[in-house]
Scaffold this active site. Structure first.
Site, PDB file in Angstrom:
ATOM      1  N   LYS A 253     -45.546  36.883 -44.225  1.00  0.00           N
ATOM      2  CA  LYS A 253     -46.049  38.255 -44.289  1.00  0.00           C
ATOM      3  C   LYS A 253     -46.419  38.655 -42.865  1.00  0.00           C
ATOM      4  CE  LYS A 253     -49.230  41.286 -46.775  1.00  0.00           C
ATOM      5  NZ  LYS A 253     -49.880  42.071 -45.745  1.00  0.00           N
ATOM      6  N   GLU A 302     -40.408  45.038 -41.295  1.00  0.00           N
ATOM      7  CA  GLU A 302     -41.698  45.260 -40.651  1.00  0.00           C
ATOM      8  C   GLU A 302     -41.499  45.204 -39.137  1.00  0.00           C
ATOM      9  OE1 GLU A 302     -44.357  45.552 -42.873  1.00  0.00           O
ATOM     10  OE2 GLU A 302     -46.149  45.037 -41.728  1.00  0.00           O
ATOM     11  N   ARG A 418     -46.031  49.370 -57.093  1.00  0.00           N
ATOM     12  CA  ARG A 418     -46.825  48.195 -56.787  1.00  0.00           C
ATOM     13  C   ARG A 418     -46.639  47.244 -57.962  1.00  0.00           C
ATOM     14  NH1 ARG A 418     -50.160  47.494 -52.738  1.00  0.00           N
ATOM     15  NH2 ARG A 418     -50.390  49.559 -51.885  1.00  0.00           N
TER      16      ARG A 418
END
Ligand code: AMP
Length: 557
Positions: A253, A302, A418
């Site tokens: 992450k 990301e 989500r």
């Protein structure tokens, strides 16, 4: 459709509180909208542009007060409008409290002949207004807005003011519009929903549902250059993931900013998590994509700020605040590029080579990602082994990243949701400081390192084992730990060694369970190496009593 009719409907919807009734009213509105349906479907949510479009009206509250004041007559100032706003607290209420365009009164009194606004006229004017830029654009915006208010009745002014300030608030959410489209044009809700996810354009979907029905909705495809909402994650545990899916896709992450990258072979567009176009702020990402991505493609990933490691070996991620210094920047992009270096870590692929992949399983999307992107692909590990997950996590933390994501390898890409298919591993609530009393030599390339460590809790008379932690971190870390523990080896049996209690590890875990496997009668579920507690001796380590207490409280919850 007359804007007055739209305003009247909006008033009715606003007065209604029951969800089903609101949906029915929106449905009726859509059925009446004819050619203006796409516009009405946006206006009713307080939008002028579709969600994928980053264009904004760029009308600040002050400009709006000025336009209202000007339309209200020579005796009214923007300050008066603000005073009324301070009293009522709602701009629509204030706008509706004035009598605009006095010269119009007689004509409307005589019936007919009123110079009424239409929905499409309002839409066109607002689009013109949004396009105004450069010097004089503020005056131009003010003129257009004044012109609209000047022709508005109080009810029209109420919704016009709210529309231009993006404060529609008549109780119509995205779900309401979805259901109303389905009801009005007899289309399955799921088909409407999918088309909305893919296109991010309520206007277009409403029109397609009316003109082409379910088949039309199903034909909606991703378009390069139009962002879709990012798939989101929930917090979860390794236990949840293994139980639910058996095999888990694990990856780092990253602590940066989410981006969606679109490349058609000519132009690269980069969008933020909120679908804002941030291309111009990120020139090196654009260059990277041009050089390394095979178009056409849409990637998800990301962007992380990095700095060279002192050791001269690769880069180290910097905290997320550093990315923010670059992300939405409009000025000094070149200078800031020199100050903050950005890297892209791509972890998903939504479109490759003319094919939409939203409905393909993660493993297939990842495969396609590795085909279209050369370098910059986040590593994905498929495993059913909690120790391997712990090792990936330890390596991610060791490299300076935030932690790990656990993903369902079979899952589709669900924009904006989500869901339970992406879990961000929760940080450990509490850690234990445990003594290393044994270890195992590694295998193959790592045969010269101690790899798995046996942990014990302190008792009055000695130590009792409670679990093993694998620290499959970097070779460097393994060498360091081996160097620390090898001198303490007391005995060896095959690969297993007994270690004299001397080193304390801080260890995280998801749960403490009763278990016959270890001598303490307890076992740590999903233990994770956090750090060596250099400041602690074995005498300072946690006791079995504390473990028992923690186990009691975790079972009670
Ligand atoms: P959070 O912001 O805490 O809700 O965590 C979810 C966010 O983590 C996502 O929206 C991404 O921006 C970010 N993220 C970092 N690494 C990954 C990854 N490997 N997969 C998915 N999301 C990631």
């Amino acid at each position: 459709m007359d804007f007055a009719d739209f305003a009247a409907r909006a008033e009715e919807i606003e007065a209604e509180s029951a969800d089903l009734e609101i949906t029915a009213l929106v449905r009726d509105l859509f059925e009446e909208s004819n050619d203006d349906l796409p516009i009405v479907a946006r206006f009713v949510q307080g939008r002028v542009f579709p969600a994928w479009d980053s264009t904004t009206l760029d009308i600040g509250p002050n400009l709006c007060y000025e336009a209202i004041a000007r339309a209200a007559g020579p005796n009214v100032t923007a300050a008066d409008v603000e005073d009324r706003l301070a009293e009522t607290g709602e701009i629509g209420e204030v706008a509706a409290s004035y009598e605009f365009g006095g010269q119009r009164g007689l004509a409307s009194f005589a019936g007919g002949g009123r110079d009424g606004l239409t929905v499409s006229e309002v839409d066109r004017s607002l689009r013109d207004l949004a396009a105004a830029e450069g010097s004089g654009s503020r005056d131009r915006k003010l003129d257009v807005l004044f012109g609209l208010f000047n022709r508005s009745s109080p009810a029209e002014a109420r919704y016009l003011a709210r529309l231009v300030l993006s404060e529609m608030r008549i109780g119509v959410g995205e779900g309401t519009v979805r259901d109303a489209i389905a009801e009005a044009f007899d289309a399955p809700v799921a088909a409407v929903e999918r088309a909305l996810q893919v296109s991010n354009d309520y206007g277009r979907v409403a029109e397609l549902a009316r003109e082409e029905g379910e088949a039309g909705l199903e034909g909606v495809q991703l378009e390069i250059g139009r962002p879709v909402q990012a798939m989101l994650a929930q917090a979860g545990t390794v236990g949840d993931a293994l139980e639910a899916w058996g095999t888990v896709a694990v990856e780092t992450k990253y602590d940066g900013a989410r981006v969606q990258v679109h490349y058609d072979g000519e132009a690269v567009s980069v969008f933020s998590r909120n679908m804002e176009d941030v291309t111009d702020a990120l020139p090196e990402i654009v260059e990277f994509v041009e050089e390394n991505v095979g178009p056409p493609a849409i990637l998800d990933g990301e962007v992380v700020a990095v700095e060279p490691r002192e050791e001269g070996d690769g880069v180290r991620p910097l905290p997320f605040q550093e990315v923010l210094r670059r992300f939405r920047r409009k000025h000094d992009v070149g200078r800031m590029r020199g100050e903050v270096t950005l890297w892209l870590h791509a972890f998903d692929c939504l479109h490759a080579d003319g094919e939409d992949l939203l409905e393909a399983p993660l493993t297939e999307r990842y495969e396609r990602l590795t085909e279209v992107l050369d370098g910059g692909v986040s590593k994905l590990t498929l495993t059913d082994d909690s120790e391997e997950i712990a090792a990936v996590e330890a390596a991610a933390l060791e490299d300076g990243h935030e932690g790990i994501m656990l993903k369902n390898p079979e899952s589709e890409y669900t924009p904006g949701r989500r869901g339970k298919n992406w879990l961000k591993r929760k940080p450990d609530v509490e850690t234990l400081d445990l003594v290393v009393t044994g270890a195992e030599w590694g295998e193959g390339r790592r045969a010269k390192f101690l790899g798995t460590f046996l942990l014990s809790a302190r008792t009055e008379s000695g130590y009792e084992t409670i679990g093993k932690v694998a620290t499959g971190i970097t070779d460097e870390k393994l060498a360091e730990l081996t160097g620390l523990l090898e001198p303490e080896i007391e005995a060896q049996d095959g690969k297993d060694v007994t270690i004299r209690p001397s080193v304390v590890f801080e260890v995280g875990y998801e749960e403490i369970q009763r278990s016959p496997t270890y001598s303490s009668g307890y076992a740590l579920r999903f233990p994770r190496f956090v750090a060596v507690r250099e400041d602690k001796d074995p005498d300072d380590a946690d006791t079995l009593e504390r473990v028992e207490r923690l186990a009691g409280s975790s079972n009670a919850t």
